[in-house]
Structures are given as structure tokens and as C-alpha cells.
Design a protein around this motif. Structure first.
Motif, mmCIF file in Angstrom:
data_model
loop_
_atom_site.group_PDB
_atom_site.id
_atom_site.type_symbol
_atom_site.label_atom_id
_atom_site.label_comp_id
_atom_site.label_asym_id
_atom_site.label_seq_id
_atom_site.Cartn_x
_atom_site.Cartn_y
_atom_site.Cartn_z
ATOM 1 N N GLY A 129 -47.285 -11.684 55.527
ATOM 2 C CA GLY A 129 -48.019 -11.716 56.781
ATOM 3 C C GLY A 129 -47.879 -10.420 57.540
ATOM 4 N N PRO A 130 -48.857 -10.083 58.422
ATOM 5 C CA PRO A 130 -48.782 -8.862 59.221
ATOM 6 C C PRO A 130 -47.631 -8.928 60.208
ATOM 7 C CG PRO A 130 -50.590 -10.249 59.972
ATOM 8 C CD PRO A 130 -50.077 -10.877 58.724
ATOM 9 N N ARG A 131 -47.261 -7.765 60.748
ATOM 10 C CA ARG A 131 -46.039 -7.652 61.541
ATOM 11 C C ARG A 131 -45.969 -8.642 62.694
ATOM 12 N NH1 ARG A 131 -43.480 -2.179 64.278
ATOM 13 N NH2 ARG A 131 -41.734 -3.215 65.284
ATOM 14 N N TYR A 132 -47.048 -8.754 63.463
ATOM 15 C CA TYR A 132 -46.984 -9.595 64.657
ATOM 16 C C TYR A 132 -47.384 -11.045 64.382
ATOM 17 C CZ TYR A 132 -46.152 -5.240 67.066
ATOM 18 O OH TYR A 132 -45.594 -4.045 67.452
ATOM 19 N N ARG A 133 -47.631 -11.341 63.113
ATOM 20 C CA ARG A 133 -47.845 -12.732 62.691
ATOM 21 C C ARG A 133 -47.090 -12.957 61.387
ATOM 22 N NH1 ARG A 133 -53.817 -13.782 61.977
ATOM 23 N NH2 ARG A 133 -53.940 -11.540 61.608
ATOM 24 N N ARG A 134 -45.838 -12.485 61.382
ATOM 25 C CA ARG A 134 -45.029 -12.510 60.175
ATOM 26 C C ARG A 134 -44.697 -13.939 59.773
ATOM 27 N NH1 ARG A 134 -45.117 -8.136 57.697
ATOM 28 N NH2 ARG A 134 -43.790 -6.803 59.001
ATOM 29 N N VAL A 135 -44.977 -14.286 58.526
ATOM 30 C CA VAL A 135 -44.628 -15.595 57.999
ATOM 31 C C VAL A 135 -43.170 -15.600 57.545
ATOM 32 C CG1 VAL A 135 -45.125 -17.316 56.214
ATOM 33 C CG2 VAL A 135 -47.005 -16.044 57.294
ATOM 34 N N SER A 136 -42.798 -14.557 56.818
ATOM 35 C CA SER A 136 -41.418 -14.434 56.371
ATOM 36 C C SER A 136 -41.126 -12.981 56.006
ATOM 37 C CB SER A 136 -41.129 -15.335 55.169
ATOM 38 O OG SER A 136 -41.839 -14.880 54.024
ATOM 39 N N ILE A 137 -39.852 -12.624 56.079
ATOM 40 C CA ILE A 137 -39.422 -11.298 55.639
ATOM 41 C C ILE A 137 -37.977 -11.414 55.181
ATOM 42 C CG2 ILE A 137 -38.739 -10.598 57.981
ATOM 43 C CD1 ILE A 137 -39.605 -7.736 57.184
ATOM 44 N N LYS A 138 -37.677 -10.814 54.042
ATOM 45 C CA LYS A 138 -36.316 -10.885 53.517
ATOM 46 C C LYS A 138 -36.018 -9.626 52.715
ATOM 47 C CE LYS A 138 -37.932 -13.716 49.632
ATOM 48 N NZ LYS A 138 -37.751 -14.987 48.903
#
Length: 229
Positions: A129-138
Motif C-alpha cells: 500500500g502507498p505510504r499514507y494508506r499503508r496496509v503493512s510494512i515489515k
């Protein structure tokens, strides 16, 4: 916090580095550190422009109080100006700074750090997802060979210098490249590899430009300078 006026205050080569580090120490809360990682409050200009210039000025000019550095914010084709008041001044008038410390992956890694409080130094960063609508980040950490880390950073140095070589800058400009000497260029063999890249590839790439000096600056003491004939 920081203002543009404060950043652009002229400072001597003797004083600029201490001021930069004191200004950086103001980011002393969890929220302010997170803001700094996003480049807010002029943190990006402080860390990625002012500090490399300050390191260069302190080392190259021998921390002279007679050499004045002025950081210039904006879209002009230089980041700083040099006023060398010594009896035998250097043929430098402008400073242009670039960095290998702020790639897209670095930005993602800082996002993980702000969200979770810690992050693996190496390995992939997986964002959905894009930065300001991030779904997940790891950022699952993986062990990497030192030679591979060094090779990656040599490539980054070459890329940023070659990009600068394609643009037009003012005569008597020093190109300052901020590099990571905490791990990639920590050992003598690493510095030798970086030096070989500089003499064999980077300096030739800058010949015919208005750059008259290339400086590779690390926060832990690395300082390599090359005249551009």
C-alpha cells in the motif's frame, strides 16, 4: 525547532560541526525523532546537507575560524558558499552535497523504525500500500556478507556522483558525498576499494565539469579528497 534563518547563518569551519550536532540533539523526544526521520523541521537539510558540509569544512580547512561556510536552502545549484579569509585561500567558492544515506529503502526502514521502535539494519523492506494508506510494512532481518554490503554502497556512491556529473554547477564547486563508514566503509580494505573507485571512475567522470574537488565524508572519520584536473 530549526528555522531556515538559523540554518543559513554563516558559521566558521571551526564552529559549524558543533552547532550541527547541538541542533540535532534538540530532536530529543520520540515524536521529534519520528518527525526528523520524515525530514520535518528542516531535519533533512540539517542531516543530509549541513552535517556533510560541516564535516568537510572541519577536516578540509583544518577547523579554521577564518573559513566561513553559509548553508543556502533552496533550488539553486549549490548547497553552500565558502568565504576563505586566510592569507592563501583555497580555490573553492561553492559546496554541493549529495548522499548515499537516503535511498527509498532507507525511507521505508525509517518508517518501520518509527512504527515499531526497532528495525533490522539489513535485508529487504516489504511494504504493501502507498505510504499514507499503508496496509503493512515489515523488515525481516537477514545476515549479509560484508563484501556484499560494501559492493552495494560502492554502487550507490558511483550512481550519485554520475548523476551530479550530468548537471551544470557553478565554477569552483566542491562535490561532497556523504557515505556510510559505520559498516560498508569501516575497514582498511573497504576504504581502499572506495579510493580505487574514486580514482578509477569518479574523478574521470567529473572531469570536464565545474567541480574542482570531490570529497567523500563519513561520520566516523572517513575523509577522502580528490582534485578534479
Amino acid at each position: 525547532m530549526l528555522t531556515q534563518q538559523e540554518l543559513e547563518t554563516p558559521r566558521s569551519a571551526a564552529d559549524m560541526l558543533a552547532w550541527v550536532d547541538a541542533a540535532h540533539a534538540r530532536f530529543n523526544t520520540k515524536r521529534l525523532r519520528a518527525d526528523a526521520r520524515e525530514g520535518k523541521h528542516f531535519a533533512k537539510e540539517l542531516v543530509h546537507e549541513a552535517r556533510p558540509m560541516a564535516l568537510f569544512a572541519y577536516r578540509y580547512f583544518g577547523a579554521s575560524p577564518q573559513v566561513i561556510i553559509t548553508h543556502v536552502i533552496g533550488n539553486q545549484n549549490y548547497d553552500g558558499m565558502v568565504d576563505d579569509k586566510r592569507n592563501r585561500p583555497e580555490a573553492l567558492r561553492y559546496l554541493e552535497v549529495t548522499t548515499t544515506l537516503k535511498t527509498y529503502e532507507d525511507s521505508l526502514r525509517m518508517e518501520v523504525l518509527s512504527k515499531k521502535g526497532s528495525v533490522a539494519a539489513y535485508g529487504p523492506v516489504i511494504a504493501e500500500g502507498p505510504r499514507y494508506r499503508r496496509v503493512s510494512i515489515k523488515a525481516p532481518g537477514i545476515a549479509r556478507e560484508h563484501q556484499d554490503i560494501r559492493a552495494d554502497h560502492l554502487k550507490l556512491v558511483q550512481e550519485v556522483v554520475e548523476r551530479k556529473a550530468k548537471k551544470q554547477y557553478e565554477p569552483k564547486t566542491a562535490l561532497i558525498v556523504a557515505v556510510d563508514d559505520s559498516v560498508p566503509f569501516r575497514e582498511k580494505a573497504d576504504v581502499a576499494a572506495l579510493g580505487a573507485l574514486a580514482t578509477g571512475t569518479l574523478v574521470p567522470a567529473l572531469r570536464g565539469t565545474n567541480f574542482n574537488l570531490l570529497a567523500l565524508e563519513g561520520s566516523n572519520g572517513l575523509h577522502l579528497c580528490y582534485r578534479i584536473a
